[in-house]
Design a protein around this motif. Sequence first.
Motif, PDB file in Angstrom:
ATOM      1  N   CYS A  10      61.453  21.563  36.045  1.00 30.47           N
ATOM      2  CA  CYS A  10      61.755  22.771  35.232  1.00 30.47           C
ATOM      3  C   CYS A  10      62.114  24.110  36.149  1.00 30.47           C
ATOM      4  O   CYS A  10      61.456  24.010  37.153  1.00 30.47           O
ATOM      5  CB  CYS A  10      60.893  22.847  34.062  1.00 30.47           C
ATOM      6  SG  CYS A  10      59.285  23.767  34.524  1.00 30.47           S
ATOM      7  N   ASP A  12      62.212  27.380  34.492  1.00 29.94           N
ATOM      8  CA  ASP A  12      61.443  28.317  33.757  1.00 29.94           C
ATOM      9  C   ASP A  12      60.496  27.539  32.973  1.00 29.94           C
ATOM     10  O   ASP A  12      60.703  26.908  31.793  1.00 29.94           O
ATOM     11  CB  ASP A  12      62.504  29.328  32.934  1.00 29.94           C
ATOM     12  CG  ASP A  12      61.959  30.308  31.868  1.00 29.94           C
ATOM     13  OD1 ASP A  12      60.708  30.024  31.686  1.00 29.94           O
ATOM     14  OD2 ASP A  12      62.597  31.136  31.462  1.00 29.94           O
ATOM     15  N   TYR A  13      59.069  27.765  33.453  1.00 27.62           N
ATOM     16  CA  TYR A  13      58.085  27.166  32.715  1.00 27.62           C
ATOM     17  C   TYR A  13      58.076  27.540  31.281  1.00 27.62           C
ATOM     18  O   TYR A  13      57.945  26.566  30.446  1.00 27.62           O
ATOM     19  CB  TYR A  13      56.833  27.543  33.506  1.00 27.62           C
ATOM     20  CG  TYR A  13      55.628  26.766  32.994  1.00 27.62           C
ATOM     21  CD1 TYR A  13      55.295  25.453  33.408  1.00 27.62           C
ATOM     22  CD2 TYR A  13      54.758  27.403  31.896  1.00 27.62           C
ATOM     23  CE1 TYR A  13      54.046  24.906  32.914  1.00 27.62           C
ATOM     24  CE2 TYR A  13      53.458  26.637  31.529  1.00 27.62           C
ATOM     25  CZ  TYR A  13      53.415  25.376  31.993  1.00 27.62           C
ATOM     26  OH  TYR A  13      52.107  24.975  31.496  1.00 27.62           O
ATOM     27  N   SER A  16      60.750  26.172  29.091  1.00 31.12           N
ATOM     28  CA  SER A  16      60.714  24.574  29.018  1.00 31.12           C
ATOM     29  C   SER A  16      59.645  24.047  28.097  1.00 31.12           C
ATOM     30  O   SER A  16      59.681  23.049  27.270  1.00 31.12           O
ATOM     31  CB  SER A  16      60.459  23.860  30.248  1.00 31.12           C
ATOM     32  OG  SER A  16      61.608  24.026  31.179  1.00 31.12           O
ATOM     33  N   PHE A  19      60.778  24.650  24.456  1.00 32.96           N
ATOM     34  CA  PHE A  19      61.628  23.687  24.183  1.00 32.96           C
ATOM     35  C   PHE A  19      60.989  22.346  23.717  1.00 32.96           C
ATOM     36  O   PHE A  19      61.340  21.826  22.603  1.00 32.96           O
ATOM     37  CB  PHE A  19      62.605  23.441  25.373  1.00 32.96           C
ATOM     38  CG  PHE A  19      63.496  22.377  25.091  1.00 32.96           C
ATOM     39  CD1 PHE A  19      64.853  22.663  24.503  1.00 32.96           C
ATOM     40  CD2 PHE A  19      63.432  21.116  25.480  1.00 32.96           C
ATOM     41  CE1 PHE A  19      65.698  21.545  24.137  1.00 32.96           C
ATOM     42  CE2 PHE A  19      64.507  20.024  25.308  1.00 32.96           C
ATOM     43  CZ  PHE A  19      65.338  20.336  24.571  1.00 32.96           C
ATOM     44  N   TYR A  20      60.085  21.915  24.644  1.00 30.87           N
ATOM     45  CA  TYR A  20      59.420  20.706  24.309  1.00 30.87           C
ATOM     46  C   TYR A  20      58.828  20.400  23.065  1.00 30.87           C
ATOM     47  O   TYR A  20      58.305  19.637  22.500  1.00 30.87           O
ATOM     48  CB  TYR A  20      59.009  19.891  25.371  1.00 30.87           C
ATOM     49  CG  TYR A  20      60.124  19.413  26.424  1.00 30.87           C
ATOM     50  CD1 TYR A  20      60.599  18.332  26.186  1.00 30.87           C
ATOM     51  CD2 TYR A  20      60.331  19.967  27.685  1.00 30.87           C
ATOM     52  CE1 TYR A  20      62.015  17.922  27.119  1.00 30.87           C
ATOM     53  CE2 TYR A  20      61.279  19.490  28.589  1.00 30.87           C
ATOM     54  CZ  TYR A  20      62.010  18.589  28.031  1.00 30.87           C
ATOM     55  OH  TYR A  20      63.191  18.139  28.982  1.00 30.87           O
ATOM     56  N   ILE A  48      56.560  18.232  32.571  1.00 29.65           N
ATOM     57  CA  ILE A  48      57.652  18.905  33.377  1.00 29.65           C
ATOM     58  C   ILE A  48      56.710  19.511  34.333  1.00 29.65           C
ATOM     59  O   ILE A  48      55.669  19.888  34.477  1.00 29.65           O
ATOM     60  CB  ILE A  48      58.156  20.195  32.643  1.00 29.65           C
ATOM     61  CG1 ILE A  48      56.938  21.068  31.879  1.00 29.65           C
ATOM     62  CG2 ILE A  48      58.988  19.758  31.203  1.00 29.65           C
ATOM     63  CD1 ILE A  48      57.526  22.240  31.365  1.00 29.65           C
ATOM     64  N   LYS A  50      57.305  22.290  37.880  1.00 29.87           N
ATOM     65  CA  LYS A  50      58.284  23.489  38.457  1.00 29.87           C
ATOM     66  C   LYS A  50      58.758  23.331  39.656  1.00 29.87           C
ATOM     67  O   LYS A  50      58.063  22.780  40.498  1.00 29.87           O
ATOM     68  CB  LYS A  50      57.360  24.859  38.459  1.00 29.87           C
ATOM     69  CG  LYS A  50      57.933  26.126  39.074  1.00 29.87           C
ATOM     70  CD  LYS A  50      58.732  26.754  38.070  1.00 29.87           C
ATOM     71  CE  LYS A  50      59.128  28.288  38.558  1.00 29.87           C
ATOM     72  NZ  LYS A  50      60.631  28.214  39.028  1.00 29.87           N
ATOM     73  N   ASP A 100      67.929  20.091  28.119  1.00 28.94           N
ATOM     74  CA  ASP A 100      66.664  21.022  28.359  1.00 28.94           C
ATOM     75  C   ASP A 100      67.132  22.201  28.824  1.00 28.94           C
ATOM     76  O   ASP A 100      68.180  22.434  29.329  1.00 28.94           O
ATOM     77  CB  ASP A 100      65.405  20.174  28.678  1.00 28.94           C
ATOM     78  CG  ASP A 100      65.396  20.182  30.115  1.00 28.94           C
ATOM     79  OD1 ASP A 100      66.402  20.630  30.952  1.00 28.94           O
ATOM     80  OD2 ASP A 100      64.379  19.687  30.761  1.00 28.94           O
ATOM     81  N   PRO A 101      66.195  23.295  28.870  1.00 28.25           N
ATOM     82  CA  PRO A 101      66.614  24.696  29.520  1.00 28.25           C
ATOM     83  C   PRO A 101      67.006  24.474  31.163  1.00 28.25           C
ATOM     84  O   PRO A 101      67.583  25.293  31.564  1.00 28.25           O
ATOM     85  CB  PRO A 101      65.411  25.384  29.260  1.00 28.25           C
ATOM     86  CG  PRO A 101      64.664  24.827  28.050  1.00 28.25           C
ATOM     87  CD  PRO A 101      64.941  23.320  28.070  1.00 28.25           C
ATOM     88  N   ALA A 102      66.471  23.359  31.644  1.00 29.16           N
ATOM     89  CA  ALA A 102      66.835  22.989  33.224  1.00 29.16           C
ATOM     90  C   ALA A 102      67.897  22.488  33.583  1.00 29.16           C
ATOM     91  O   ALA A 102      68.363  22.360  34.505  1.00 29.16           O
ATOM     92  CB  ALA A 102      65.423  22.618  33.770  1.00 29.16           C
ATOM     93  N   ASN A 104      68.269  19.313  32.375  1.00 23.90           N
ATOM     94  CA  ASN A 104      67.970  17.469  32.409  1.00 23.90           C
ATOM     95  C   ASN A 104      68.639  17.093  30.804  1.00 23.90           C
ATOM     96  O   ASN A 104      68.530  17.593  29.910  1.00 23.90           O
ATOM     97  CB  ASN A 104      66.527  17.527  32.389  1.00 23.90           C
ATOM     98  CG  ASN A 104      65.829  17.932  33.469  1.00 23.90           C
ATOM     99  OD1 ASN A 104      66.119  17.380  34.571  1.00 23.90           O
ATOM    100  ND2 ASN A 104      64.906  18.723  33.428  1.00 23.90           N
TER     101      ASN A 104
END
Length: 181
Positions: A10, A12-13, A16, A19-20, A48, A50, A100-102, A104
């Motif tokens: 991830c 942005d901790y 993420s 999101f989950y 996740i 970082k 997801d935000p990263a 994935n």
Amino acid sequence: MRLNQVTVGCLDYGASVKFYQMLGLVQIVDAPPRYARFETDSGETFSIQKVDQIFEPTGMIYFETDTLDADVAALEAKGIIFNAPPTDQNWGWREARLHDPAGNALCLFHGGDNRRFPPWRISNSKEEKDMKNDKCKAGTCKHDREQPTAVRRPDARPFWMAYPVGGAINVGWPHDPHRDG
């Protein structure tokens, strides 16, 4: 061997984690800003971690749900954007895809029995070889074994078997000629 968990990177901790959590996973470890672990309703874990950079995803994480369409609608109402809406696939699953935000790649899906027992499944596991020896049809034996012998093998006629032990006749459990040979 059992799959314990999957960990993805991830950037942005906080984004993420949020999101989950919105996906419905329950956070069970919180070690900001580098690591979080989540748990599904059925106990699998997902983490996740970082990282400095996410490369082009080479895999996809699948989360199964029995209520795919309703779940996707609820997630879209919360602002989650799907790349592909729930769609029936020719391999027997219904899938919706997103990132997801990263970045994935994720797939929410419903596979039912086709998840583990598609019609084209090959028989390589010990359990399946044992099922073949039991004269079961591939893909149905796990369920069949939970039923009484009379239901799963109506032609089997269990009978009590007597055998000598130390000069006495000992009566044992019902003998199934199809199973016990």
